[in-house]
Design an enzyme around this catalytic site. Structure first.
Site, PDB file in Angstrom:
ATOM      1  N   LYS A 121       0.828  -1.212   0.000  1.00  0.00           N
ATOM      2  CA  LYS A 121       0.000   0.000   0.000  1.00  0.00           C
ATOM      3  C   LYS A 121       0.856   1.254   0.000  1.00  0.00           C
ATOM      4  O   LYS A 121       0.463   2.270  -0.559  1.00  0.00           O
ATOM      5  CB  LYS A 121      -1.009  -0.012   1.158  1.00  0.00           C
ATOM      6  CG  LYS A 121      -2.129  -1.032   0.934  1.00  0.00           C
ATOM      7  CD  LYS A 121      -3.415  -0.736   1.675  1.00  0.00           C
ATOM      8  CE  LYS A 121      -4.495  -1.744   1.255  1.00  0.00           C
ATOM      9  NZ  LYS A 121      -5.730  -1.649   1.994  1.00  0.00           N
ATOM     10  N   LYS A 203      -3.774 -10.319  -6.493  1.00  0.00           N
ATOM     11  CA  LYS A 203      -5.092 -10.649  -5.920  1.00  0.00           C
ATOM     12  C   LYS A 203      -6.164  -9.667  -6.410  1.00  0.00           C
ATOM     13  O   LYS A 203      -5.868  -8.504  -6.696  1.00  0.00           O
ATOM     14  CB  LYS A 203      -5.032 -10.715  -4.393  1.00  0.00           C
ATOM     15  CG  LYS A 203      -5.182  -9.401  -3.689  1.00  0.00           C
ATOM     16  CD  LYS A 203      -5.632  -9.545  -2.231  1.00  0.00           C
ATOM     17  CE  LYS A 203      -5.958  -8.149  -1.719  1.00  0.00           C
ATOM     18  NZ  LYS A 203      -6.840  -8.039  -0.624  1.00  0.00           N
ATOM     19  N   LYS A 206     -10.825  -4.742  -4.164  1.00  0.00           N
ATOM     20  CA  LYS A 206     -11.920  -3.824  -4.499  1.00  0.00           C
ATOM     21  C   LYS A 206     -11.437  -2.427  -4.851  1.00  0.00           C
ATOM     22  O   LYS A 206     -12.136  -1.673  -5.504  1.00  0.00           O
ATOM     23  CB  LYS A 206     -13.034  -3.786  -3.453  1.00  0.00           C
ATOM     24  CG  LYS A 206     -12.703  -3.537  -2.030  1.00  0.00           C
ATOM     25  CD  LYS A 206     -13.994  -3.479  -1.205  1.00  0.00           C
ATOM     26  CE  LYS A 206     -13.865  -4.196   0.109  1.00  0.00           C
ATOM     27  NZ  LYS A 206     -12.692  -3.815   0.908  1.00  0.00           N
TER      28      LYS A 206
HETATM   29  P1  ATP Z   1      -8.829  -2.964  -0.447  1.00  0.00           P
HETATM   30  O1  ATP Z   1      -8.690  -3.146  -1.934  1.00  0.00           O
HETATM   31  O2  ATP Z   1      -9.566  -1.731  -0.052  1.00  0.00           O
HETATM   32  O3  ATP Z   1      -7.539  -3.147   0.298  1.00  0.00           O
HETATM   33  P2  ATP Z   1      -9.753  -5.675  -0.296  1.00  0.00           P
HETATM   34  O4  ATP Z   1     -10.560  -5.978  -1.496  1.00  0.00           O
HETATM   35  O5  ATP Z   1      -8.375  -6.216  -0.241  1.00  0.00           O
HETATM   36  O6  ATP Z   1      -9.778  -4.135   0.020  1.00  0.00           O
HETATM   37  P3  ATP Z   1     -10.536  -6.086   2.467  1.00  0.00           P
HETATM   38  O7  ATP Z   1     -11.626  -5.237   3.001  1.00  0.00           O
HETATM   39  O8  ATP Z   1      -9.137  -5.682   2.819  1.00  0.00           O
HETATM   40  O9  ATP Z   1     -10.627  -6.229   0.895  1.00  0.00           O
HETATM   41  O10 ATP Z   1     -10.766  -7.606   2.900  1.00  0.00           O
HETATM   42  C1  ATP Z   1     -11.939  -8.163   3.409  1.00  0.00           C
HETATM   43  C2  ATP Z   1     -11.778  -9.670   3.457  1.00  0.00           C
HETATM   44  O11 ATP Z   1     -11.740 -10.195   2.119  1.00  0.00           O
HETATM   45  C3  ATP Z   1     -10.470 -10.143   4.120  1.00  0.00           C
HETATM   46  O12 ATP Z   1     -10.733 -11.273   4.928  1.00  0.00           O
HETATM   47  C4  ATP Z   1      -9.601 -10.521   2.966  1.00  0.00           C
HETATM   48  O13 ATP Z   1      -8.660 -11.516   3.305  1.00  0.00           O
HETATM   49  C5  ATP Z   1     -10.615 -11.045   1.966  1.00  0.00           C
HETATM   50  N1  ATP Z   1     -10.145 -10.893   0.591  1.00  0.00           N
HETATM   51  C6  ATP Z   1      -9.815  -9.729  -0.009  1.00  0.00           C
HETATM   52  N2  ATP Z   1      -9.442  -9.946  -1.292  1.00  0.00           N
HETATM   53  C7  ATP Z   1      -9.513 -11.282  -1.476  1.00  0.00           C
HETATM   54  C8  ATP Z   1      -9.245 -12.139  -2.602  1.00  0.00           C
HETATM   55  N3  ATP Z   1      -8.842 -11.626  -3.753  1.00  0.00           N
HETATM   56  N4  ATP Z   1      -9.445 -13.459  -2.455  1.00  0.00           N
HETATM   57  C9  ATP Z   1      -9.874 -13.968  -1.287  1.00  0.00           C
HETATM   58  N5  ATP Z   1     -10.145 -13.243  -0.196  1.00  0.00           N
HETATM   59  C10 ATP Z   1      -9.973 -11.907  -0.276  1.00  0.00           C
END
Ligand code: ATP
Ligand code: LTN
Length: 339
Positions: A121, A203, A206
């Site tokens: 980040k 990965k 969002k």
């Molecule tokens: P951001 O992009 O804002 O960092 P993010 O999409 O990574 O957000 P988070 O809110 O950080 O999502 O994560 C919420 C949950 O979703 C966490 O338990 C995280 O491990 C899971 N998660 C996020 N992305 C993935 C993915 N690509 N595959 C599986 N699990 C995921």
């Protein structure tokens, strides 16, 4: 003991959170939120929209407010029942931030420096490498430890943060006496790391700027089909799970997670058929799977009075559960009692 009284062991406790940084992706859903709903009968569950974590990255105030309400409604639409689980918004329970400060004094600079999410980040937001981004995992540890959670359902990317929370709990317990439960991660066997459709070595996230890289759980069927048709794959044409076939492996994982089919069954189903057919099948299966979530979201989001009531009840429950833990922490650390 009265005849009807239960002798069953108390339920284990679960805590998890998700950031209100946009509409949940298929990765969030498969890796985390879908599993939250399934655990509600067997465990005592506490689920939280982590708005304090979200501001470690620049957020417009109106957008954050909107995204937080949407995330709360989405969480319920994904199957979290506020009658069964405690479902609330992190900033509504000040005990998280209070405990975070105390825990930050039992967390080492060196261990925070090793967190890969911080490195990623900071690289992505080089103009805003704030202290909150660095201490993010301490707040996450406080979220979990404030409830003495036994288990934490998360995707694979959060395992390192959970390990840090465990280390902080053990360190605090050693120094001040047994105070916190040391939590275990609960990572799904399949779908713990759903990859970007445009770069399957990364990965799905969002906050990805490329909307084609993610399937959002509120995307309509046409959008979902278009994104899967454009998904990056490889130059051979065999649907099978093999090292080096990141794009196909990812699509097979997604298809398996929404249909319940194994990798072998999927290989047989698409033997002799091209990637085009396979992508259409994945898109259709995902769209069908998500349609009820989308409908439920629309219904819930229109009912603000109900959402506000659920949020208020959840926050109150969360506050009560954590205040006792915080008082114990303050006594252990040596703060003078507040009379
Ligand atoms: P951001 O992009 O804002 O960092 P993010 O999409 O990574 O957000 P988070 O809110 O950080 O999502 O994560 C919420 C949950 O979703 C966490 O338990 C995280 O491990 C899971 N998660 C996020 N992305 C993935 C993915 N690509 N595959 C599986 N699990 C995921
Ligand atoms: N850091 C997590 C979100 C999160 C969380 C938590 C998950 C904040 N607090 C406590 C589990 C338990 C993330 O970025 N996915």
């Amino acid at each position: 003991m009265c005849q009807h009284e239960s002798t069953a062991a108390p339920k284990k406790r679960i805590f998890s959170g998700i950031q209100p940084t946009g509409v949940f992706t298929l990765g969030n859903y498969i890796g985390a939120v879908r599993n939250w709903g399934k655990l509600q009968d067997e465990y005592e569950c506490i689920y939280c929209i982590v708005d304090l974590h979200a501001i470690t990255v620049m957020q417009g105030p109106a957008e954050l407010r909107n995204n937080t309400m949407r995330a709360y409604a989405l969480m319920l639409a994904c199957g979290i029942d506020p009658q069964k689980s405690v479902a609330f918004i992190q900033s509504h329970n000040p005990n998280h931030a209070e405990l975070s400060w105390v825990l930050s004094c039992s967390t080492m600079f060196g261990e925070l420096s090793r967190m890969t999410q911080f490195k990623d980040k900071s690289a992505r937001h080089a103009d805003n490498i704030n202290a909150g981004l660095f201490t993010y995992p301490v707040l996450m540890a406080a979220d979990i430890l404030a409830y003495n959670a036994d288990l934490v359902p998360i995707g694979a990317d959060q395992k390192q943060h959970l390990e840090l929370a465990r280390n902080v709990a053990v360190r605090f317990n050693q120094r001040f006496g047994d105070t916190f439960t040391v939590p275990e991660p609960y990572v799904p066997q399949n779908g713990a790391r759903v990859m970007s459709l445009q770069d399957p070595t990364k990965k799905m996230s969002k906050s990805d700027e490329n909307a084609n890289a993610c399937v959002y759980i509120l995307d309509d069927k046409d959008t979902i089909m278009r994104k899967f048709k454009r998904a990056v794959t490889d130059s051979d044409a065999e649907v099978c799970y093999r090292e080096g076939k990141d794009g196909i492996n990812n699509l097979m994982t997604i298809y398996g997670c929404v249909t319940g089919k194994t990798m072998d069954e999927i290989t047989v189903e698409f033997a002799g058929r091209g990637y085009g057919d396979f992508k259409i099948a994945v898109g259709e299966a995902v769209a069908d799977h998500l349609a009820p979530v989308r409908n439920e979201y629309a219904r819930l989001y229109a009912d603000k009075a109900y959402l506000n009531e659920c949020i208020a009840t959840g926050s109150e429950q969360a506050y009560r559960m954590t205040r006792k833990v915080l008082s114990k922490v303050y006594r252990r650390v040596g703060f003078v009692d507040h009379k």
